[in-house]
Design a protein around this motif. Structure first.
Motif, mmCIF file in Angstrom:
data_model
loop_
_atom_site.group_PDB
_atom_site.id
_atom_site.type_symbol
_atom_site.label_atom_id
_atom_site.label_comp_id
_atom_site.label_asym_id
_atom_site.label_seq_id
_atom_site.Cartn_x
_atom_site.Cartn_y
_atom_site.Cartn_z
ATOM 1 N N ASN A 3 36.927 83.665 15.681
ATOM 2 C CA ASN A 3 37.307 83.564 14.072
ATOM 3 C C ASN A 3 37.033 82.066 13.531
ATOM 4 N N LYS A 4 36.675 81.873 12.446
ATOM 5 C CA LYS A 4 36.561 80.597 11.839
ATOM 6 C C LYS A 4 37.734 80.537 10.714
ATOM 7 N N TYR A 5 38.242 79.143 10.730
ATOM 8 C CA TYR A 5 39.478 78.704 9.890
ATOM 9 C C TYR A 5 39.131 77.561 9.136
ATOM 10 N N GLN A 6 39.533 77.344 8.064
ATOM 11 C CA GLN A 6 39.365 76.196 7.363
ATOM 12 C C GLN A 6 40.857 75.536 7.481
ATOM 13 N N SER A 51 36.518 77.104 15.095
ATOM 14 C CA SER A 51 36.440 78.265 15.559
ATOM 15 C C SER A 51 37.600 78.445 16.674
ATOM 16 N N ALA A 52 37.981 79.454 16.707
ATOM 17 C CA ALA A 52 38.943 79.768 17.693
ATOM 18 C C ALA A 52 39.276 81.297 17.913
ATOM 19 N N ALA A 53 39.872 81.805 18.937
ATOM 20 C CA ALA A 53 39.772 83.186 19.282
ATOM 21 C C ALA A 53 40.923 83.808 18.450
ATOM 22 N N GLU A 84 42.125 81.492 7.633
ATOM 23 C CA GLU A 84 41.240 82.251 8.224
ATOM 24 C C GLU A 84 39.871 82.579 7.118
ATOM 25 N N ILE A 85 38.877 82.032 7.644
ATOM 26 C CA ILE A 85 37.484 82.221 6.421
ATOM 27 C C ILE A 85 36.683 83.353 6.966
ATOM 28 N N SER A 86 36.621 83.670 8.303
ATOM 29 C CA SER A 86 35.813 84.879 8.588
ATOM 30 C C SER A 86 35.930 85.254 10.455
#
Length: 93
Positions: A3-6, A51-53, A84-86
């Motif tokens: 997952n991508k996070y801002q 990015s992180a799981a 979470e952005i994607s």
């Protein structure tokens, strides 16, 4: 899945630490006629994408980043907001 996070990170001086930049801004504001200003503290704002799981791992990674580089834990506090952005599908090797 990754997952991508801002992350929005706020770093501020601890209340017990003198803030000469904040004092200077407060003085300048009062000289401009803003007499209602009582206290100004100056800090830093940082945005990054990681990015992180999962969110827990992203938060753990952010805490390490802040402790090791972005904030001086002796004189500064930090907090962050994480969105979470994607979600990306895992890539097989």
């Amino acid at each position: 899945m990754i997952n991508k996070y801002q992350a929005s990170i706020y770093v501020t001086l601890r209340n017990s630490v003198l803030d000469p930049a904040g004092v200077a801004v407060e003085s300048g504001l009062k000289q401009l006629g803003y007499e209602s200003i009582e206290q100004v503290r100056i800090g830093k704002y940082i945005e990054l994408t990681l990015s992180a799981a999962n969110e827990d791992m992203a938060r753990e990674q952010l805490n390490q980043i802040c402790d090791q580089l972005l904030a001086n834990p002796v004189i500064e506090n930090y907090r962050f907001e994480l969105v979470e952005i994607s979600a990306q599908l895992g890539v097989e090797a």
